[in-house]
Design an enzyme around this catalytic site. Structure first.
Site, PDB file in Angstrom:
ATOM      1  N   ASP A  55     -98.899  69.111   4.119  1.00 44.44           N
ATOM      2  CA  ASP A  55     -97.845  70.130   4.230  1.00 44.44           C
ATOM      3  C   ASP A  55     -96.487  69.455   4.325  1.00 44.44           C
ATOM      4  O   ASP A  55     -96.382  68.255   4.578  1.00 44.44           O
ATOM      5  CB  ASP A  55     -98.107  71.079   5.409  1.00 44.44           C
ATOM      6  CG  ASP A  55     -98.407  70.372   6.720  1.00 44.44           C
ATOM      7  OD1 ASP A  55     -98.242  69.138   6.796  1.00 44.44           O
ATOM      8  OD2 ASP A  55     -98.818  71.048   7.675  1.00 44.44           O
ATOM      9  N   ASN A  64    -101.111  78.402  17.062  1.00 47.52           N
ATOM     10  CA  ASN A  64    -101.403  79.755  16.585  1.00 47.52           C
ATOM     11  C   ASN A  64    -102.636  79.773  15.683  1.00 47.52           C
ATOM     12  O   ASN A  64    -102.886  80.753  14.984  1.00 47.52           O
ATOM     13  CB  ASN A  64    -100.193  80.322  15.831  1.00 47.52           C
ATOM     14  CG  ASN A  64     -99.836  79.503  14.599  1.00 47.52           C
ATOM     15  OD1 ASN A  64    -100.432  78.455  14.360  1.00 47.52           O
ATOM     16  ND2 ASN A  64     -98.883  79.968  13.823  1.00 47.52           N
ATOM     17  N   HIS A 116    -103.151  77.773  13.116  1.00 46.66           N
ATOM     18  CA  HIS A 116    -102.912  77.382  11.721  1.00 46.66           C
ATOM     19  C   HIS A 116    -103.576  76.053  11.385  1.00 46.66           C
ATOM     20  O   HIS A 116    -103.852  75.227  12.256  1.00 46.66           O
ATOM     21  CB  HIS A 116    -101.413  77.381  11.381  1.00 46.66           C
ATOM     22  CG  HIS A 116    -100.619  76.250  11.930  1.00 46.66           C
ATOM     23  ND1 HIS A 116     -99.243  76.293  12.052  1.00 46.66           N
ATOM     24  CD2 HIS A 116    -100.967  75.011  12.400  1.00 46.66           C
ATOM     25  CE1 HIS A 116     -98.801  75.151  12.535  1.00 46.66           C
ATOM     26  NE2 HIS A 116     -99.824  74.361  12.769  1.00 46.66           N
ATOM     27  N   GLU A 156    -100.386  79.761   7.959  1.00 47.33           N
ATOM     28  CA  GLU A 156    -100.085  80.550   9.145  1.00 47.33           C
ATOM     29  C   GLU A 156    -100.927  81.825   9.159  1.00 47.33           C
ATOM     30  O   GLU A 156    -101.309  82.345   8.106  1.00 47.33           O
ATOM     31  CB  GLU A 156     -98.601  80.936   9.120  1.00 47.33           C
ATOM     32  CG  GLU A 156     -97.636  79.746   9.076  1.00 47.33           C
ATOM     33  CD  GLU A 156     -97.446  79.100  10.433  1.00 47.33           C
ATOM     34  OE1 GLU A 156     -98.449  78.646  11.024  1.00 47.33           O
ATOM     35  OE2 GLU A 156     -96.308  79.035  10.914  1.00 47.33           O
TER      36      GLU A 156
END
Ligand code: PGA
Length: 251
Positions: free
Chosen positions: A67, A136, A138, A143
């Site tokens: 990423d 979260n 991810h 996401e």
């Protein structure tokens, strides 16, 4: 899904390094999807130390960036490519020609994402995906909500991700709001996925990922839809997850 639960972060780094090294020993030209973030840094340092001692050969390994933030100029101090180079590529002596950069500064980043995914497929797919677990849920910057067929693409970061990445760069105001990420469909097709999870602050989200509902709201829970996933966690992250819900390798 297999679980390796170990005492502390150092043991996690050694166990995760063992898992990767076993694959690379069997196939020196393995394609590896490389996460940044704090969690795998000890694993990378362990691999670099093994290389120094002549026990790990990464000279043919192919490193694919997981990423990147959107729009950063080359050389920006926040570039995840730079972090991957400093922590993984250079200490392991991976030749430049074997390193695939996810170009956050491309004039056409959507097209660049599609081209990156095509290149992974053309290279035969990912042998080992190294992943951290976002607070979260991810994976990379997939996401929530995330679907199993999501492509490599541009995403808007959630407030949780901006907040959790702030400390790396001197505050949340320094964190770009958009990013590129290799998509779930590439991750879920990896021949082996290593999910490395460390620290008490990951305890709740790890429990949701491995023992809660399989849901787009917790992208990491989607790993339970495929075989060949190894979760390497330390006891602080594992917490008191019932041992009955998960086989535990007590190394
Ligand atoms: P960390 O990041 O390894 O620094 O906890 C993981 C992530 O947010 O993906």
């Amino acid at each position: 899904m297999r679980f390796v639960v170990v005492d502390d972060h150092d043991a996690l780094s050694r166990s995760a390094a063992d898992e990767l090294a076993a694959v690379v020993a069997a196939k020196l030209s393995s394609s590896v999807l490389v996460a940044t973030g704090n969690t795998p840094m000890g694993m990378y340092a362990e691999l670099a130390e093994r290389r120094r001692r002549g026990r790990f050969d990464a000279s043919q390994l192919r490193a694919w960036q997981l990423d990147e933030y959107l729009g950063l100029a080359p050389g920006d101090r926040r570039s995840l490519y730079g972090w991957m180079r400093r922590s993984f590529v250079e200490p392991l002596g991976i030749p430049d020609g074997n390193v695939a950069r996810l170009p956050g500064d491309s004039a056409d980043p959507e097209a660049a994402c599609a081209a990156f995914e095509r290149a992974i497929l053309a290279a035969g797919g990912i042998d080992v995906a190294i992943l951290g677990l976002g607070p979260n849920g991810h994976l990379g910057f997939n996401e929530p909500p995330a679907t199993t067929d999501s492509p490599t693409r541009i995403v808007d970061l959630t407030p949780e991700s901006v907040a959790s990445n702030g400390p790396y760069w001197g505050g949340a105001d320094q964190v770009p709001r958009r990013a590129l990420t290799v998509g779930m469909r590439v991750i879920l097709n990896a021949r082996l996925t290593l999910l490395v999870v460390s620290g008490a602050h990951k305890r709740d989200i790890l429990a949701r990922a491995v023992a809660g509902p399989i849901s787009p709201d917790v992208p990491a829970s989607l790993l339970r839809t495929v075989p060949n996933v190894v979760v390497v966690a330390d006891r602080a992250a594992w917490g008191d997850l019932p041992m009955g819900s998960a086989p535990v390798d007590g190394r």
